[in-house]
Design a protein around this motif. Structure first.
Motif, PDB file in Angstrom:
ATOM      1  N   GLU A 380       0.828  -1.207   0.000  1.00 21.79           N
ATOM      2  CA  GLU A 380       0.000   0.000   0.000  1.00 21.79           C
ATOM      3  C   GLU A 380       0.861   1.255   0.000  1.00 21.79           C
ATOM      4  O   GLU A 380       0.507   2.271  -0.623  1.00 21.79           O
ATOM      5  CB  GLU A 380      -0.916  -0.016   1.223  1.00 21.79           C
ATOM      6  CG  GLU A 380      -1.878  -1.195   1.226  1.00 21.79           C
ATOM      7  CD  GLU A 380      -2.298  -1.601   2.624  1.00 21.79           C
ATOM      8  OE1 GLU A 380      -1.549  -1.282   3.575  1.00 21.79           O
ATOM      9  OE2 GLU A 380      -3.360  -2.242   2.774  1.00 21.79           O
ATOM     10  N   HIS A 381       2.014   1.204   0.685  1.00 26.72           N
ATOM     11  CA  HIS A 381       2.906   2.358   0.764  1.00 26.72           C
ATOM     12  C   HIS A 381       3.415   2.735  -0.627  1.00 26.72           C
ATOM     13  O   HIS A 381       3.386   3.906  -1.025  1.00 26.72           O
ATOM     14  CB  HIS A 381       4.070   2.030   1.700  1.00 26.72           C
ATOM     15  CG  HIS A 381       4.546   3.211   2.472  1.00 26.72           C
ATOM     16  ND1 HIS A 381       5.236   3.105   3.645  1.00 26.72           N
ATOM     17  CD2 HIS A 381       4.458   4.534   2.237  1.00 26.72           C
ATOM     18  CE1 HIS A 381       5.540   4.306   4.100  1.00 26.72           C
ATOM     19  NE2 HIS A 381       5.090   5.191   3.268  1.00 26.72           N
ATOM     20  N   GLU A 402       7.017   3.731   7.202  1.00 24.31           N
ATOM     21  CA  GLU A 402       6.211   2.700   7.858  1.00 24.31           C
ATOM     22  C   GLU A 402       6.911   2.161   9.088  1.00 24.31           C
ATOM     23  O   GLU A 402       6.292   1.850  10.104  1.00 24.31           O
ATOM     24  CB  GLU A 402       5.931   1.571   6.862  1.00 24.31           C
ATOM     25  CG  GLU A 402       5.158   0.416   7.411  1.00 24.31           C
ATOM     26  CD  GLU A 402       4.949  -0.667   6.375  1.00 24.31           C
ATOM     27  OE1 GLU A 402       4.492  -1.754   6.759  1.00 24.31           O
ATOM     28  OE2 GLU A 402       5.252  -0.438   5.183  1.00 24.31           O
ATOM     29  N   PHE A 449       1.543   6.473   6.805  1.00 25.71           N
ATOM     30  CA  PHE A 449       1.108   5.095   7.049  1.00 25.71           C
ATOM     31  C   PHE A 449       0.415   5.037   8.399  1.00 25.71           C
ATOM     32  O   PHE A 449       0.882   5.615   9.385  1.00 25.71           O
ATOM     33  CB  PHE A 449       2.321   4.162   7.025  1.00 25.71           C
ATOM     34  CG  PHE A 449       1.990   2.725   6.752  1.00 25.71           C
ATOM     35  CD1 PHE A 449       1.627   2.314   5.477  1.00 25.71           C
ATOM     36  CD2 PHE A 449       2.027   1.775   7.755  1.00 25.71           C
ATOM     37  CE1 PHE A 449       1.321   0.990   5.205  1.00 25.71           C
ATOM     38  CE2 PHE A 449       1.722   0.458   7.504  1.00 25.71           C
ATOM     39  CZ  PHE A 449       1.373   0.068   6.226  1.00 25.71           C
ATOM     40  N   ARG A 450      -0.709   4.327   8.436  1.00 23.56           N
ATOM     41  CA  ARG A 450      -1.541   4.234   9.640  1.00 23.56           C
ATOM     42  C   ARG A 450      -1.916   5.630  10.164  1.00 23.56           C
ATOM     43  O   ARG A 450      -1.965   5.853  11.368  1.00 23.56           O
ATOM     44  CB  ARG A 450      -0.831   3.424  10.737  1.00 23.56           C
ATOM     45  CG  ARG A 450      -0.641   1.947  10.402  1.00 23.56           C
ATOM     46  CD  ARG A 450      -0.239   1.162  11.651  1.00 23.56           C
ATOM     47  NE  ARG A 450      -0.064  -0.249  11.349  1.00 23.56           N
ATOM     48  CZ  ARG A 450       1.089  -0.830  11.062  1.00 23.56           C
ATOM     49  NH1 ARG A 450       2.198  -0.100  11.052  1.00 23.56           N
ATOM     50  NH2 ARG A 450       1.175  -2.111  10.814  1.00 23.56           N
ATOM     51  N   ARG A 451      -2.102   6.561   9.223  1.00 26.84           N
ATOM     52  CA  ARG A 451      -2.532   7.937   9.513  1.00 26.84           C
ATOM     53  C   ARG A 451      -1.583   8.651  10.486  1.00 26.84           C
ATOM     54  O   ARG A 451      -1.981   9.581  11.211  1.00 26.84           O
ATOM     55  CB  ARG A 451      -3.964   7.946  10.065  1.00 26.84           C
ATOM     56  CG  ARG A 451      -4.990   7.434   9.068  1.00 26.84           C
ATOM     57  CD  ARG A 451      -6.398   7.590   9.592  1.00 26.84           C
ATOM     58  NE  ARG A 451      -6.759   8.997   9.754  1.00 26.84           N
ATOM     59  CZ  ARG A 451      -7.235   9.773   8.781  1.00 26.84           C
ATOM     60  NH1 ARG A 451      -7.389   9.281   7.558  1.00 26.84           N
ATOM     61  NH2 ARG A 451      -7.556  11.033   9.026  1.00 26.84           N
ATOM     62  N   GLU A 467      -7.114   7.281   0.431  1.00 29.69           N
ATOM     63  CA  GLU A 467      -6.619   6.272   1.360  1.00 29.69           C
ATOM     64  C   GLU A 467      -6.566   4.934   0.647  1.00 29.69           C
ATOM     65  O   GLU A 467      -7.539   4.526   0.024  1.00 29.69           O
ATOM     66  CB  GLU A 467      -7.509   6.196   2.606  1.00 29.69           C
ATOM     67  CG  GLU A 467      -7.473   7.462   3.442  1.00 29.69           C
ATOM     68  CD  GLU A 467      -8.006   7.253   4.851  1.00 29.69           C
ATOM     69  OE1 GLU A 467      -8.060   6.086   5.289  1.00 29.69           O
ATOM     70  OE2 GLU A 467      -8.346   8.250   5.505  1.00 29.69           O
ATOM     71  N   GLY A 469      -5.854   1.342   1.787  1.00 27.15           N
ATOM     72  CA  GLY A 469      -5.600   0.466   2.919  1.00 27.15           C
ATOM     73  C   GLY A 469      -5.097   1.265   4.101  1.00 27.15           C
ATOM     74  O   GLY A 469      -5.741   2.212   4.568  1.00 27.15           O
ATOM     75  N   ARG A 470      -3.906   0.951   4.569  1.00 29.19           N
ATOM     76  CA  ARG A 470      -3.328   1.639   5.719  1.00 29.19           C
ATOM     77  C   ARG A 470      -2.523   2.874   5.330  1.00 29.19           C
ATOM     78  O   ARG A 470      -2.015   3.585   6.201  1.00 29.19           O
ATOM     79  CB  ARG A 470      -2.445   0.662   6.503  1.00 29.19           C
ATOM     80  CG  ARG A 470      -3.206  -0.494   7.143  1.00 29.19           C
ATOM     81  CD  ARG A 470      -2.263  -1.545   7.696  1.00 29.19           C
ATOM     82  NE  ARG A 470      -1.497  -2.190   6.635  1.00 29.19           N
ATOM     83  CZ  ARG A 470      -0.513  -3.072   6.848  1.00 29.19           C
ATOM     84  NH1 ARG A 470      -0.174  -3.379   8.093  1.00 29.19           N
ATOM     85  NH2 ARG A 470       0.114  -3.623   5.838  1.00 29.19           N
ATOM     86  N   THR A 472      -2.100   6.651   3.460  1.00 33.47           N
ATOM     87  CA  THR A 472      -2.907   7.839   3.229  1.00 33.47           C
ATOM     88  C   THR A 472      -2.115   8.836   2.389  1.00 33.47           C
ATOM     89  O   THR A 472      -0.931   9.075   2.652  1.00 33.47           O
ATOM     90  CB  THR A 472      -3.304   8.502   4.567  1.00 33.47           C
ATOM     91  OG1 THR A 472      -3.989   7.548   5.389  1.00 33.47           O
ATOM     92  CG2 THR A 472      -4.192   9.702   4.332  1.00 33.47           C
TER      93      THR A 472
END
Length: 479
Positions: A380-381, A402, A449-451, A467, A469-470, A472
């Motif tokens: 996702e990154h 991440e 990553f992960r907001r 967004e 997945g994880r 943003t």
């Protein structure tokens, strides 16, 4: 696996293979490349910074070069080839990272297809056609092969060349003509040479195969093996002379750093000698242990694959610095060596139902092994990085890592940005790079990553635009 005619004798001519089965083989070979291109991400930073990013640098004149490319520990064979493909993409107007990544997947797909074809030839020396194709499918659907064969890692390229080389070494037959033995040796030696050019650590397999040829007194094959390997070594010497200023410079520099200096363990950490043992036991599919029994009982020709894999395992266990991915070439050779013997035992079961259940179970355990070797990460990154930089309005990019302390090595480099714009990485809002990006309006795109740090970014004028997945993606208007 329904009944078939008795197996052909080893070394007999290859029988006709229906076109439909070759289409299946082409499809199986495409799976790793499709997964790598669609998922993006990477297994290890080397996937980007030892192949893709140097190729981008060669093609475009800018990029992030790891220290190995400044000290000359790598050769330019694969990045050089990929750089010309990137230039071709520029000519054809392929400017999207997914597009030119797909183009770079084509030669690797062809290499993997050739390796699977070699697995099929090897299997048909002892199995009927249908069982041989099933053995090939077991290898093609083995989870590490799906994870790695489409990835631009040195282990991936080298493993494919090793499979091709070992199939030639194992192709001896009764009454083989001397000239054919020599030709077979030339091809095997050249393929082993290419395995080493792809990854210098695979020199261990060259030493192991030399021992096999000497023990078997295969003098004509050995003569060809030396000639083929010498030809590739000469090519590498010329390449290093043109790129590093000295013949075989990268090979000597790599060996000095990783073998004699002890710096690899000092810089990157050391692990105990038994580090690989539990991984080895968990990563092999259950049917390979059944195949091992079959090899020891009847399929002695596979001992070349198994013996060289075991020799390599011992060799890398003796080094200080260890990584799971280093096992990949050995586990591939091991499953190739044991697959025909395992399939023969499964095919010997009585009753169609029993054979069908056994076949489906073998396929299942190929996919669902107890442990995966360093599976792909950051999907996702990397997808977010590609999406964030596609707009012409993107002038600069900040990437929030991440994993802390990854620095640029946690990102996808200019290769996945695809444009000559400034970019920074940071771990947290307090970092200097983060504060620099907030003050400089050039940096108008962020991937986090992960907001992580989203409230802080919003206070500096950024807003969430997507967004995945994880991951943003955030953007801010020009000031």
């Amino acid at each position: 696996m329904s009944p078939n005619p008795p197996p052909r004798e080893p070394g007999s001519p290859t029988s006709h293979v229906p076109v439909g089965r070759w289409l299946v083989l082409c499809t199986l070979a495409a799976l790793p490349s499709i997964l790598a291109v669609v998922q993006l991400g990477r297994v290890h930073p080397d996937e980007v910074y030892q192949v893709l990013e140097p190729a981008w640098y060669r093609a475009h004149g800018y990029g992030v070069l790891a220290w190995e490319w400044k000290e000359g520990l790598r050769n330019w064979a694969i990045p050089g080839l990929f750089s010309w493909l990137l230039r071709l993409c520029d000519v054809l107007g392929i400017g999207h990272p997914l597009g030119y990544r797909a183009v770079l997947a084509l030669p690797q797909y062809a290499l993997h297809l050739a390796a699977l074809a070699a697995v099929e030839r090897w299997s048909r020396r002892t199995l009927p056609v249908r069982e041989a194709w099933f053995a090939t499918a077991l290898v093609a659907l083995y989870r590490p092969v799906l994870d790695y064969a489409g990835r631009t890692l040195s282990e991936s390229f080298s493993a494919a060349f090793l499979v091709l080389a070992f199939e030639r070494l194992a192709a001896s037959g009764s009454g083989e003509a001397p000239a054919r033995q020599t030709r077979r040796g030339v091809v095997a030696g050249a393929l082993l040479g290419l395995a080493v050019v792809s990854r210098y650590g695979s020199m261990v397999f060259v030493v192991a195969s030399l021992g096999w040829l000497l023990a078997g007194r295969q003098w004509r094959v050995l003569g060809g093996w030396v000639a083929g390997g010498a030809g590739v070594a000469l090519g590498l010497a010329v390449l290093d002379w043109l790129t590093w200023g000295m013949p075989l410079h990268s090979l000597w520099a790599y060996t000095a750093f990783n073998v004699f200096s002890g710096k690899s363990a000092e810089w990157f950490g050391a692990e105990p000698a038994d580090f690989y043992v539990p991984i080895w036991l968990k990563v092999l599919p259950l049917w390979s242990w059944l195949g091992l029994w079959g090899v020891l009982r009847r399929h002695r020709g596979a001992l070349l694959y198994l013996g060289c894999s075991a020799f390599y395992l011992v060799a890398i266990s003796a080094t200080g610095h260890k990584e799971e991915r280093f096992l990949y070439p050995a586990v591939v050779l091991w499953v190739v060596g044991t697959a025909p013997a395992a399939v023969e035992l499964l095919a010997s079961l009585r009753g169609v139902k029993a054979r069908t259940v056994a076949a489906l179970g073998a396929l299942a355990v190929s996919l669902a092994i107890f442990k995966r070797i360093d599976p792909p990460k950051k999907r996702e990154h990397f997808q977010a990085i590609v999406r964030a930089t596609r707009s012409p309005e993107a002038r600069g990019l900040l990437i929030l890592n991440e994993v802390p302390n990854e620095s640029v090595w946690g990102a996808g480099g200019y290769f996945y940005i695809g444009r000559h714009i400034p970019w920074l990485t940071a771990d947290r809002p307090e970092d200097e790079n983060f504060q620099t990006a907030m003050r400089d309006s050039t940096y108008n795109r962020v991937v986090t990553f992960r907001r992580l740090a989203v409230p802080e970014l919003e206070r500096h004028g950024f807003s969430v635009v997507e967004e995945l997945g994880r991951a943003t993606v955030l953007a801010r208007e020009a000031r």
